[in-house]
Design an enzyme around this catalytic site. Structure first.
Site, PDB file in Angstrom:
ATOM      1  CB  CYS A  45      54.990 -14.177  49.830  1.00 46.23           C
ATOM      2  SG  CYS A  45      56.379 -13.112  50.269  1.00 46.23           S
ATOM      3  CE  LYS A  46      50.605 -11.741  56.481  1.00 50.97           C
ATOM      4  NZ  LYS A  46      50.498 -11.427  57.921  1.00 50.97           N
TER       5      LYS A  46
END
Length: 427
Positions: A151-152
């Site tokens: 997850c960025k």
């Protein structure tokens, strides 16, 4: 979902793929460098919505609803902050990987030696035996237990150790945004219907101007005008709508994965396998068509190329534009001669001269040619020209009609043995 996940090809690189080289050191969690820009945007959005909710919009509510809003939205925002912090701070790596020293540099994957990073549940970079669901993340440069996605927004991997914290973070954020949107809609409706309902705080008793509004009540009251309040409300509402779309899509997607008992990585892998047969079929259809395109007649280069590869054609047997040839055998010569004489004599009165002639050769239409092998003659009928040719046995006589309606006869033998009478009639 694409904003919160990294493609599976970055997790299990294949030979020949062009990929960015991973960092030399493994990252511990979401606070490890390098930080991602999406992570900064997520924290900034949370702070803006929290300040706007508690400092500007909730003080506008009536006295009875004010404390309810503080309790509900305050609990949701605090829950989101807590689970979000845990999700970012936790180390999702495998147990064997967490025992290693992260300060030691990691080796670079050599695709000439190995096809995949993980083969037979052994990681060639971490040099450890892993569980079945573990995958090596190139962004974190370590193997993640029960890998789901990278997850960025968290700048951290989501695996089996922090997946439920991640899910609670998304759900609480969506619930908090929904409550804030409801508060904003109520304030906008009351502003245009009954603005006095929004000015119930005791501080407004000291303000006589109805165009003056107070922000950040009750701790730091700041006087402002109506356009400023409306502008802040519109911007926050727009930010809420965008957050609702992103978070709603993400939550529904993970609910779907839970129902299917899949991870994000498994879902993306299945989609890739489903697209591969369709892509192969389309490529097969494209290859089934001829590669070359038909050449145009007015293209000099294509015509020259075609003439270059064209086989030479044999020259025409006769220079005339004849299309029909009739050959009479030697045995039936007398019968044919009699039949021709009878036919010509019987049809002399029925056939007009112009019906014996073919169309004008200027219209590029072909004429007929009759070739006989023995003595032949044409009798004059109704004033038409007559040609009589007598030759030796096995001698062929060609009768043709020229472009100027000239009727000619040519023997196919040598010039000294041929008789070439010509009779012409002008139209």
């Amino acid at each position: 979902m694409d904003l919160c996940s990294r493609s599976w090809r970055w997790v299990v690189p294949e030979a020949g793929g062009k990929q960015a080289s991973p960092p030399h050191l493994s990252r511990v969690n979401g606070w490890s460098r390098p930080l991602h820009s999406f992570q900064v945007v997520a924290w900034a959005t949370f702070l803006i919505l929290a300040v706007a909710n508690f400092g500007i919009f909730i003080p506008f509510l009536p006295h009875n609803w004010k404390y309810v809003a503080y309790g509900v939205t305050g609990g949701l925002f605090f829950l989101h902050f807590l689970v979000h912090l845990i999700t970012v701070s936790i180390d999702p790596a495998e147990a064997n990987v967490r025992l290693k020293n992260y300060s030691e540099p990691m080796p670079t994957f050599d695709q000439s030696k190995h096809t995949h990073v993980i083969q037979n549940q052994y990681c060639h970079l971490c040099e450890l035996t892993l569980s079945e669901k573990a995958k090596h993340c190139s962004a974190c440069n370590k193997c993640i237990s029960g890998f789901d996605h990278h997850c960025k927004w968290l700048n951290n991997c989501v695996g089996s150790r922090n997946y439920w914290y991640f899910f609670c973070s998304v759900a609480s954020a969506l619930a908090g945004v929904v409550c804030l949107t409801a508060i904003l809609l109520y304030i906008f409706i009351q502003f245009f219907i009954n603005p006095a309902e929004l000015r119930t705080h005791p501080y407004y008793k000291k303000i006589s101007n109805k165009n003056t509004w107070l922000l950040f009540l009750p701790l730091f009251p700041v006087k402002t005008k109506i356009p400023v309040v409306l502008g802040i409300g519109v911007l926050v509402l727009l930010l809420d709508v965008i957050s609702l779309l992103l978070l709603g899509h993400l939550l529904i997607f993970h609910l779907y994965l839970m129902a299917k008992k899949l991870s994000t990585f498994d879902y993306m892998t299945q989609r890739r396998h489903q697209k591969t047969p369709a892509r192969a079929l389309s490529e097969k259809k494209e290859l089934s068509f001829p590669i070359g395109s038909p050449q145009k007649a007015d293209d000099p280069s294509s015509s020259a190329l075609g003439e270059k590869h064209k086989e030479p054609q044999p020259p025409p047997r006769y220079p005339s534009l004849c299309s029909t040839t009739i050959m009479y055998s030697e045995n039936s010569l007398l019968l044919k001669m009699r039949d021709m004489e009878e036919n010509l004599s019987s049809s002399a009165e029925r056939v007009k001269p112009k019906e014996l002639l073919l169309p004008d050769l200027h219209s590029r239409q072909a004429c007929s040619t009759t070739t006989v092998s023995e003595n032949s003659w044409l009798k004059e009928a109704d004033g038409n020209p007559t040609v009589l040719v007598l030759g030796r046995p096995r001698q062929k006589v060609l009768l043709s009609l020229s472009g100027s309606t000239n009727l000619s006869s040519a023997s196919s033998t040598s010039p000294e043995n041929s008789l070439l009478p010509k009779v012409s009639k002008e139209e």
